[in-house]
Design a protein around this motif. Structure first.
Motif, PDB file in Angstrom:
ATOM      1  N   GLU A 718     -25.589  53.590  19.723  1.00 39.01           N
ATOM      2  CA  GLU A 718     -25.743  52.708  18.567  1.00 39.01           C
ATOM      3  C   GLU A 718     -25.109  51.364  18.908  1.00 39.01           C
ATOM      4  OE1 GLU A 718     -23.937  52.456  14.098  1.00 39.01           O
ATOM      5  OE2 GLU A 718     -24.984  54.327  14.627  1.00 39.01           O
ATOM      6  N   GLN A 719     -25.901  50.307  18.771  1.00 44.17           N
ATOM      7  CA  GLN A 719     -25.466  48.969  19.154  1.00 44.17           C
ATOM      8  C   GLN A 719     -25.274  48.110  17.903  1.00 44.17           C
ATOM      9  OE1 GLN A 719     -25.068  50.102  22.087  1.00 44.17           O
ATOM     10  NE2 GLN A 719     -26.409  48.960  23.470  1.00 44.17           N
ATOM     11  N   HIS A 720     -24.150  47.395  17.839  1.00 44.90           N
ATOM     12  CA  HIS A 720     -23.863  46.482  16.735  1.00 44.90           C
ATOM     13  C   HIS A 720     -23.775  45.056  17.278  1.00 44.90           C
ATOM     14  CE1 HIS A 720     -21.795  49.820  14.099  1.00 44.90           C
ATOM     15  NE2 HIS A 720     -23.058  50.085  14.395  1.00 44.90           N
ATOM     16  N   ILE A 721     -24.495  44.137  16.653  1.00 50.27           N
ATOM     17  CA  ILE A 721     -24.428  42.715  17.001  1.00 50.27           C
ATOM     18  C   ILE A 721     -23.785  42.002  15.812  1.00 50.27           C
ATOM     19  CG2 ILE A 721     -25.696  40.675  17.748  1.00 50.27           C
ATOM     20  CD1 ILE A 721     -25.926  43.044  19.666  1.00 50.27           C
ATOM     21  N   TYR A 722     -22.586  41.479  16.007  1.00 53.71           N
ATOM     22  CA  TYR A 722     -21.807  40.938  14.901  1.00 53.71           C
ATOM     23  C   TYR A 722     -22.234  39.516  14.556  1.00 53.71           C
ATOM     24  CZ  TYR A 722     -19.013  45.101  15.315  1.00 53.71           C
ATOM     25  OH  TYR A 722     -18.617  46.423  15.340  1.00 53.71           O
ATOM     26  N   ALA A 723     -21.955  39.145  13.306  1.00 55.27           N
ATOM     27  CA  ALA A 723     -22.485  37.901  12.751  1.00 55.27           C
ATOM     28  C   ALA A 723     -21.877  36.648  13.368  1.00 55.27           C
ATOM     29  CB  ALA A 723     -22.293  37.882  11.231  1.00 55.27           C
ATOM     30  N   ASN A 724     -20.756  36.785  14.084  1.00 58.10           N
ATOM     31  CA  ASN A 724     -20.231  35.602  14.779  1.00 58.10           C
ATOM     32  C   ASN A 724     -20.903  35.398  16.140  1.00 58.10           C
ATOM     33  OD1 ASN A 724     -18.962  37.942  15.678  1.00 58.10           O
ATOM     34  ND2 ASN A 724     -17.020  36.922  16.143  1.00 58.10           N
ATOM     35  N   SER A 725     -21.853  36.260  16.483  1.00 55.88           N
ATOM     36  CA  SER A 725     -22.662  36.050  17.685  1.00 55.88           C
ATOM     37  C   SER A 725     -23.529  34.811  17.490  1.00 55.88           C
ATOM     38  CB  SER A 725     -23.558  37.261  17.949  1.00 55.88           C
ATOM     39  OG  SER A 725     -22.793  38.422  18.185  1.00 55.88           O
ATOM     40  N   HIS A 726     -23.711  34.056  18.554  1.00 56.79           N
ATOM     41  CA  HIS A 726     -24.492  32.828  18.419  1.00 56.79           C
ATOM     42  C   HIS A 726     -25.021  32.377  19.775  1.00 56.79           C
ATOM     43  CE1 HIS A 726     -20.296  31.632  19.209  1.00 56.79           C
ATOM     44  NE2 HIS A 726     -20.815  30.612  19.875  1.00 56.79           N
ATOM     45  N   LEU A 727     -26.010  31.533  19.724  1.00 53.74           N
ATOM     46  CA  LEU A 727     -26.470  30.810  20.899  1.00 53.74           C
ATOM     47  C   LEU A 727     -25.929  29.389  20.817  1.00 53.74           C
ATOM     48  CD1 LEU A 727     -30.226  31.842  21.316  1.00 53.74           C
ATOM     49  CD2 LEU A 727     -28.158  33.066  21.990  1.00 53.74           C
ATOM     50  N   VAL A 728     -25.503  28.863  21.944  1.00 53.84           N
ATOM     51  CA  VAL A 728     -25.071  27.471  22.012  1.00 53.84           C
ATOM     52  C   VAL A 728     -26.259  26.664  22.521  1.00 53.84           C
ATOM     53  CG1 VAL A 728     -23.391  25.845  22.922  1.00 53.84           C
ATOM     54  CG2 VAL A 728     -22.721  28.236  22.519  1.00 53.84           C
ATOM     55  N   LEU A 729     -26.826  25.858  21.634  1.00 58.16           N
ATOM     56  CA  LEU A 729     -28.034  25.104  21.955  1.00 58.16           C
ATOM     57  C   LEU A 729     -27.703  23.636  22.205  1.00 58.16           C
ATOM     58  CD1 LEU A 729     -30.593  26.476  19.320  1.00 58.16           C
ATOM     59  CD2 LEU A 729     -30.111  27.327  21.627  1.00 58.16           C
ATOM     60  N   PRO A 730     -28.245  23.050  23.282  1.00 62.18           N
ATOM     61  CA  PRO A 730     -28.073  21.615  23.541  1.00 62.18           C
ATOM     62  C   PRO A 730     -29.108  20.822  22.741  1.00 62.18           C
ATOM     63  CG  PRO A 730     -29.276  22.627  25.338  1.00 62.18           C
ATOM     64  CD  PRO A 730     -28.995  23.719  24.355  1.00 62.18           C
ATOM     65  N   VAL A 731     -28.768  20.472  21.525  1.00 65.78           N
ATOM     66  CA  VAL A 731     -29.728  19.869  20.595  1.00 65.78           C
ATOM     67  C   VAL A 731     -29.702  18.350  20.723  1.00 65.78           C
ATOM     68  CG1 VAL A 731     -30.391  19.629  18.172  1.00 65.78           C
ATOM     69  CG2 VAL A 731     -29.470  21.813  19.017  1.00 65.78           C
ATOM     70  N   ALA A 732     -30.872  17.771  20.918  1.00 67.52           N
ATOM     71  CA  ALA A 732     -30.981  16.316  21.000  1.00 67.52           C
ATOM     72  C   ALA A 732     -30.803  15.717  19.612  1.00 67.52           C
ATOM     73  CB  ALA A 732     -32.334  15.919  21.577  1.00 67.52           C
ATOM     74  N   GLU A 733     -30.010  14.671  19.547  1.00 67.93           N
ATOM     75  CA  GLU A 733     -29.771  14.019  18.267  1.00 67.93           C
ATOM     76  C   GLU A 733     -31.049  13.355  17.772  1.00 67.93           C
ATOM     77  OE1 GLU A 733     -26.576  11.399  19.116  1.00 67.93           O
ATOM     78  OE2 GLU A 733     -25.085  12.996  19.344  1.00 67.93           O
ATOM     79  N   ARG A 734     -31.290  13.457  16.485  1.00 67.87           N
ATOM     80  CA  ARG A 734     -32.515  12.899  15.898  1.00 67.87           C
ATOM     81  C   ARG A 734     -32.388  11.394  15.706  1.00 67.87           C
ATOM     82  NH1 ARG A 734     -33.646  16.283  10.632  1.00 67.87           N
ATOM     83  NH2 ARG A 734     -35.479  14.928  10.602  1.00 67.87           N
TER      84      ARG A 734
END
Length: 734
Positions: A718-734
């Motif tokens: 049984e696998q749990h993925i917790y809500a503080n998991s995230h991807l760090v995305l290099p987002v271009a400023e608009r």
């Protein structure tokens, strides 16, 4: 790593004419080699003459001529080839290459020839190609004539390597060398190959040198997979005669300079995949005559992120197929598994059991996998990036966003070299390609249409000018640092570094418990999404049946990273998150990181993270609606993805069991991306714990060596993925 395409350098050997990525192999045989009789009167043959443009790949145009009593066909990259009557009930059917391939001229209701069709396996599986007739007479394409010489070149230890030397016969000017070294065989390299393979550079004119490396085909010595770099560059070394691919390149260059007349004293080295590794080696302690190299999709570190392992997870089917093909003899022997690889490896159990069943386990690299499952000195000695601490020659690294074999290598080599680039001679080109696809004339990767023949653009605007500048002092190379094809908007971008820093913000995209994605940090880190991972029914990494990696009858291996991910939505062993429909474009440019907080009821686990662009229904797609065919409403395209083997969370060299039920952090790169999630699309993330059978199953019970795991070790978790998991995305400023 395998050069299995007709135009995927290196591709001279007979095995390599199985044609997956590029132009039609039917046309590779010169007309003079084909003995055909008469087929039809002059007026009938004249009715077929003209130009034909491919419907799916409109940048590919073929010209059909009547030459006396027979037809010929050619294109900008395919030498003139004779067509003969197929002797069928229809007089509109012709054959080439000894009758193996069939071409049919199709007439409209008025009886006029309207199109030409044939069957090609260039995209991995048999596919009907249709080329519509267009206005205008057929066009002759100039193929520059090259002479051919075969030589045996001595190395410093007395071993001799076979090389083919090709030089243009229509000039007496001094020319530089352009060399490619390969384990895939050079015996079939000739003038037609050079013109079709290196079209732009063949027209410019080089002395091309194609060489079999040690122990392969007609070269002497012993082949060693990704031979470690010797201590020849270490002044304290006790072995001044230590040999590796760098010294063999050095010795080859020295011989060429002395024995091939009318050279200008400069050498360039290029290659894709294994040949890309060899090109990178040419820049380590190089012969002074080497002025430019282009490692393209190089195998750089085959444990960290290329070919055989990714972050410790073993690429089982790839390792099995490639080792069998490369080490069964001196010549290629790929594509021997003739059943669904999913079933074969699941029934076999562990990788060791699968190898023992077929005899693969006795081959040298299979033994290396078995005895070195962790990142020990064996793999570290083969890691090219550790030796890239000086920039000796101008370097153009090339990679594809959907490279299924060596996506990691070019960006890793660029990153290693760039801090030492005082003269600003290290460059990077990244495009919307799978492994080596930039050598082809195509707008597509699987079902995805990028709107232009990006490989042609790269070769004409970047690759050819790069070598012409450094080997011939010609103007025209204007790349400052990085050229990247930005997908979504489908346009080339230029950056002053990779990843670019200006105008980019690192933003955390959180995996909420309710299945949504948010740039806002959740109030509680204790909530989680969950799924059951069962090694008895692992998640298939691509659609079944799963053919052998380089199956001669065709394989979906080449395009699997661009396959639709919708079949995995809703599976009980795959967790998924998505944004609302985007009300504005979201651009990511740079490295994508996964920062996953997870627990497992087992004591070991794999974590697969996929960042996906979900296309809208076409009826709701804001203009312009581009990228995927109209019949692919809702297509889910992976943009970045990777796997991480949990036992290596603290150290790649020293695996440790996971404490059952305890949340731990797993932080790893999904590699670079330059992509725009367009308005009207959604951003998706999927997490799972198997990607089978490309990656071997994690038994989810900690064992010293997964490759020898026993049936009773494989247990559901049984696998749990917790809500503080995230991807760090290099987002271009608009």
């Amino acid at each position: 790593m395998h050069r299995s395409a007709a135009f995927s350098r290196f591709r001279c050997s007979p095995c390599c004419k199985t044609a997956i990525l590029a132009a039609v192999v039917a046309f590779l045989a010169p007309a003079s080699m084909l003995a055909f009789g008469k087929h039809g009167n002059a007026s009938q043959l004249d009715s077929y003459a003209g130009q034909y443009r491919e419907l799916k790949e409109p940048d590919s145009v073929f010209s059909v001529f009547r030459e006396g009593d027979h037809l010929t066909i050619e294109s900008a990259r395919i030498a003139r080839t004779a067509l003969a009557s197929a002797n069928t009930a229809s007089s509109d059917v012709f054959v080439a290459e000894g009758g193996k391939l069939k071409y049919t001229f199709v007439k409209d209701s008025a009886g006029k020839v309207a199109s030409l069709k044939w069957i090609s396996s260039r995209r991995g599986n048999d596919e009907e190609i249709v080329a519509a007739r267009i206005d205008g007479p057929p066009v002759h394409n100039r193929f520059r004539p090259y002479s051919r010489q075969e030589v045996m070149i001595p190395m410093r230890d007395g071993i001799k390597l076979r090389a083919i030397i090709l030089r243009p016969t229509d000039t007496h000017e001094t020319l530089p060398f352009l060399m490619e070294r390969t384990p895939y065989g050079v015996g079939d390299c000739d003038s037609n190959f050079i013109n079709g393979e290196y079209t732009e550079m063949a027209q410019s004119g080089y002395i091309f040198v194609m060489e079999d490396i040690r122990g392969r085909y007609e070269s002497q010595g012993q082949f060693v997979m990704m031979r470690p770099i010797a201590a020849h560059h270490d002044p304290a070394s006790a072995d001044p005669n230590g040999i590796d691919e760098s010294t063999d390149t050095y010795d080859t260059v020295a011989w060429l300079l002395k024995n091939v007349p009318q050279n200008n004293g400069r050498v360039g080295v290029t290659g894709i995949s294994y040949d890309g590794f060899l090109a990178a080696e040419a820049g380590i302690d190089p012969n002074p005559a080497v002025k430019a190299i282009s490692p393209q999709a190089p195998m750089t570190d085959v444990w960290i992120g290329d070919d055989f392992f990714h972050n410790g997870a073993f690429r089982q089917t790839y390792g099995y197929d490639y080792v069998l093909g490369m080490e069964s003899g001196k010549e290629n022997a790929f594509g021997k598994l003739d059943e669904d690889a999913y079933t074969y490896f699941l029934n076999a159990g562990s990788y060791y059991a699968a190898g023992a069943k077929s005899g693969v386990d006795d081959l040298p690299s299979a033994q290396s996998f078995l005895h070195h499952p962790s990142y020990d000195e064996f793999w570290q000695a083969r890691a090219v990036q550790a030796h890239l601490n000086e920039v000796h020659v101008a370097t153009l690294e090339v990679g594809g966003w959907w490279d299924q074999e060596d996506m990691w290598g070019p960006q890793a080599e660029y990153a290693a070299l760039k801090p030492h680039d005082a003269k600003h001679e290290v460059f990077l080109a990244l495009g919307p390609w799978n492994h080596g696809q930039w050598v082809a004339t195509t707008r597509h990767l699987g079902e995805v249409d990028f709107g232009a023949a990006t490989g042609d653009q790269f070769r004409r605007q970047i690759e050819a000018p790069f070598f012409a500048h450094y080997l011939k002092d010609q103007p025209g190379f204007d790349l400052q640092d990085t050229a990247s094809f930005q997908t979504g908007t489908d346009r080339w971008m230029r950056y002053s570094s990779w990843p670019p820093k200006e105008g980019i913000a690192q933003r955390d995209l959180y995996l909420e418990r309710d299945g949504s994605l948010s740039f806002e940090k959740p109030a509680s880190a204790q909530e989680f999404a969950q799924y059951i991972s069962d090694p008895a029914a692992p998640v298939n990494y691509r659609k079944r049946p799963i053919e052998a990696t380089y199956a001669p009858t065709g394989s979906h291996w080449y395009t699997w990273l661009a396959e639709d991910q919708r079949p995995y939505d809703g599976r009980k062993d795959v967790a998924g998150w998505r944004t609302a429909v985007l009300d504005h474009d979201v651009t990511i440019t740079g490295d994508v990181l996964a920062d996953i907080f997870a627990s497992t009821s087992g004591t070991d686990s794999d974590w697969v993270v996929k960042l996906i662009d979900q296309y809208p229904q076409v009826t709701n797609c804001p203009e312009p609606c581009t990228g995927v065919k109209a019949d692919k409403d809702g297509y889910e395209l992976m943009v970045a993805e990777e796997i991480f083997r949990g036992r290596y969370r603290e150290s790649y060299a020293r695996p440790e069991a996971i404490l059952a039920g305890q949340s731990e952090e797993y932080k790893f790169s999904l590699h670079g991306a330059d992509h725009v999630f367009l308005k009207g699309h959604r951003i998706l993330v999927q997490v799972q714990s198997s990607w089978f059978p490309l990656y071997d199953r994690n038994p989810q019970t900690f064992v010293p060596n997964i490759m020898t795991a026993k049936p009773e070790d494989y247990k559901a978790a049984e696998q749990h993925i917790y809500a503080n998991s995230h991807l760090v995305l290099p987002v271009a400023e608009r």
